[in-house]
Design a protein around this motif. Structure first.
Motif, PDB file in Angstrom:
ATOM      1  N   GLY A 169       0.857  -1.023  -0.018  1.00  0.00           N
ATOM      2  CA  GLY A 169       0.412   0.078  -0.039  1.00  0.00           C
ATOM      3  C   GLY A 169       0.683   1.300   0.121  1.00  0.00           C
ATOM      4  O   GLY A 169       2.053   1.149   0.227  1.00  0.00           O
ATOM      5  N   GLY A 170       0.209   2.711  -0.135  1.00  0.00           N
ATOM      6  CA  GLY A 170       1.151   3.934   0.125  1.00  0.00           C
ATOM      7  C   GLY A 170       1.829   3.945   0.844  1.00  0.00           C
ATOM      8  O   GLY A 170       2.208   5.257   1.136  1.00  0.00           O
ATOM      9  N   SER A 171       1.077   4.068   1.923  1.00  0.00           N
ATOM     10  CA  SER A 171       1.820   4.255   3.347  1.00  0.00           C
ATOM     11  C   SER A 171       2.961   3.835   3.373  1.00  0.00           C
ATOM     12  O   SER A 171       3.821   4.334   4.660  1.00  0.00           O
ATOM     13  CB  SER A 171       0.585   4.268   4.730  1.00  0.00           C
ATOM     14  N   GLY A 172       3.836   2.480   3.360  1.00  0.00           N
ATOM     15  CA  GLY A 172       4.948   1.938   3.276  1.00  0.00           C
ATOM     16  C   GLY A 172       4.735   1.034   4.152  1.00  0.00           C
ATOM     17  O   GLY A 172       5.709  -0.116   3.853  1.00  0.00           O
ATOM     18  N   GLN A 173       3.934   0.167   5.296  1.00  0.00           N
ATOM     19  CA  GLN A 173       4.193  -0.914   6.421  1.00  0.00           C
ATOM     20  C   GLN A 173       2.521  -1.678   5.808  1.00  0.00           C
ATOM     21  O   GLN A 173       2.567  -2.627   6.370  1.00  0.00           O
ATOM     22  CB  GLN A 173       3.925  -0.037   7.164  1.00  0.00           C
ATOM     23  N   GLN A 174       1.530  -1.272   4.517  1.00  0.00           N
ATOM     24  CA  GLN A 174       0.684  -1.308   4.336  1.00  0.00           C
ATOM     25  C   GLN A 174       0.683  -3.039   3.770  1.00  0.00           C
ATOM     26  O   GLN A 174       1.450  -2.592   2.189  1.00  0.00           O
ATOM     27  CB  GLN A 174      -0.591  -0.811   3.933  1.00  0.00           C
ATOM     28  N   LEU A 175       0.213  -3.683   3.376  1.00  0.00           N
ATOM     29  CA  LEU A 175       0.934  -5.070   3.214  1.00  0.00           C
ATOM     30  C   LEU A 175      -0.433  -5.716   2.714  1.00  0.00           C
ATOM     31  O   LEU A 175      -1.321  -6.469   3.861  1.00  0.00           O
ATOM     32  CB  LEU A 175       1.469  -6.125   3.735  1.00  0.00           C
ATOM     33  N   SER A 176      -0.507  -6.390   1.474  1.00  0.00           N
ATOM     34  CA  SER A 176      -1.597  -7.463   1.287  1.00  0.00           C
ATOM     35  C   SER A 176      -1.594  -8.342   1.001  1.00  0.00           C
ATOM     36  O   SER A 176      -0.167  -9.064  -0.595  1.00  0.00           O
ATOM     37  CB  SER A 176      -3.089  -6.857   0.439  1.00  0.00           C
ATOM     38  N   ILE A 177      -1.752  -9.449   0.445  1.00  0.00           N
ATOM     39  CA  ILE A 177      -0.995 -10.942   1.180  1.00  0.00           C
ATOM     40  C   ILE A 177      -2.773 -11.573   0.359  1.00  0.00           C
ATOM     41  O   ILE A 177      -4.144 -12.377   0.817  1.00  0.00           O
ATOM     42  CB  ILE A 177      -0.209 -11.719   1.696  1.00  0.00           C
ATOM     43  N   SER A 178      -2.487 -12.335  -1.131  1.00  0.00           N
ATOM     44  CA  SER A 178      -4.092 -12.934  -1.542  1.00  0.00           C
ATOM     45  C   SER A 178      -4.006 -14.938  -0.550  1.00  0.00           C
ATOM     46  O   SER A 178      -2.045 -15.347  -0.008  1.00  0.00           O
ATOM     47  CB  SER A 178      -3.433 -13.672  -2.815  1.00  0.00           C
ATOM     48  N   ALA A 179      -4.343 -15.506  -1.093  1.00  0.00           N
ATOM     49  CA  ALA A 179      -4.798 -16.637  -0.468  1.00  0.00           C
ATOM     50  C   ALA A 179      -3.797 -17.419  -2.125  1.00  0.00           C
ATOM     51  O   ALA A 179      -3.797 -16.650  -2.834  1.00  0.00           O
ATOM     52  CB  ALA A 179      -6.158 -17.357  -0.689  1.00  0.00           C
ATOM     53  N   ILE A 211      -3.306 -17.616   7.915  1.00  0.00           N
ATOM     54  CA  ILE A 211      -3.160 -15.639   8.576  1.00  0.00           C
ATOM     55  C   ILE A 211      -3.093 -15.554   7.728  1.00  0.00           C
ATOM     56  O   ILE A 211      -3.134 -13.997   7.968  1.00  0.00           O
ATOM     57  CB  ILE A 211      -2.578 -16.459   9.920  1.00  0.00           C
ATOM     58  N   LEU A 212      -2.054 -16.048   6.896  1.00  0.00           N
ATOM     59  CA  LEU A 212      -1.431 -14.732   5.552  1.00  0.00           C
ATOM     60  C   LEU A 212      -2.132 -14.165   4.646  1.00  0.00           C
ATOM     61  O   LEU A 212      -2.208 -12.782   4.686  1.00  0.00           O
ATOM     62  CB  LEU A 212      -0.195 -16.527   4.129  1.00  0.00           C
ATOM     63  N   PRO A 213      -3.880 -14.566   4.486  1.00  0.00           N
ATOM     64  CA  PRO A 213      -4.387 -13.304   3.303  1.00  0.00           C
ATOM     65  C   PRO A 213      -4.994 -12.224   4.717  1.00  0.00           C
ATOM     66  O   PRO A 213      -5.624 -11.452   4.061  1.00  0.00           O
ATOM     67  CB  PRO A 213      -5.112 -13.905   2.620  1.00  0.00           C
ATOM     68  N   LEU A 214      -4.881 -12.511   6.074  1.00  0.00           N
ATOM     69  CA  LEU A 214      -5.525 -11.613   6.611  1.00  0.00           C
ATOM     70  C   LEU A 214      -4.540 -10.793   6.852  1.00  0.00           C
ATOM     71  O   LEU A 214      -4.831  -9.426   7.634  1.00  0.00           O
ATOM     72  CB  LEU A 214      -5.246 -12.392   8.195  1.00  0.00           C
ATOM     73  N   THR A 215      -3.338 -10.430   6.444  1.00  0.00           N
ATOM     74  CA  THR A 215      -2.369  -9.218   6.420  1.00  0.00           C
ATOM     75  C   THR A 215      -1.880  -8.693   6.089  1.00  0.00           C
ATOM     76  O   THR A 215      -3.290  -7.970   4.989  1.00  0.00           O
ATOM     77  CB  THR A 215      -0.753 -10.541   6.368  1.00  0.00           C
TER      78      THR A 215
END
Length: 144
Positions: A81-91, A111-115
């Motif tokens: 994501g734009g803030s530098g620490q936002q992270l999205s992980i797919s299933a 848990i991984l895709p809940l990141t």
């Protein structure tokens, strides 16, 4: 008035500061992050062999994940994501072998895709979901 030396000093300072900063992609990518903890449960080895440990790796293309759980290899997608620490992980798509650590792997892959965000402290990668104050998954960077 001597503005030229001050201008040169300001430019050098700005270059030095910019050279020290790392973007969030470079601190994550092309490193093998060894899984050491799920919630409050510490992990040591994978079911593959006494020397193979579960891991997660973020490809430098900024899109793909690959990894190993206690039983299976897996892969998927990620985005920052734009803030530098936002992270999205797919299933993650995983192979289908079963082993004694299947319940641990199921929890890992759930848990991984809940990141929602990440944090790197020293050689440690911490993954948080949207509501957790504590990391859900904890990794240590493997030696290069």
């Amino acid at each position: 008035m001597q503005t030229r030396p001050l201008y040169s000093l300001a430019c050098l300072t700005a270059l030095a500061l910019c050279g020290c900063a790392k973007d969030s992609t470079s601190v994550l990518t092309d490193k093998r992050w060894m899984l050491v903890q799920i919630d409050d449960f510490p992990l040591t080895l994978s079911s593959y062999s006494p020397t193979t440990q579960s891991y997660l790796k973020f490809a430098a293309d900024g899109k793909r994940t690959v990894g190993l759980g206690p039983c299976n290899s897996f892969s998927g997608q990620y985005s920052l994501g734009g803030s530098g620490q936002q992270l999205s992980i797919s299933a993650q798509a995983a192979t289908k072998a079963t082993c004694g650590g299947q319940n641990i792997e199921d929890k890992y892959l759930t848990i991984l895709p809940l990141t929602a965000r990440f944090e790197i402290v020293g050689q440690e990668l911490r993954l948080y979901d949207a509501s957790a104050a504590q990391p859900r998954l904890l990794f240590k960077q493997a030696p290069q």
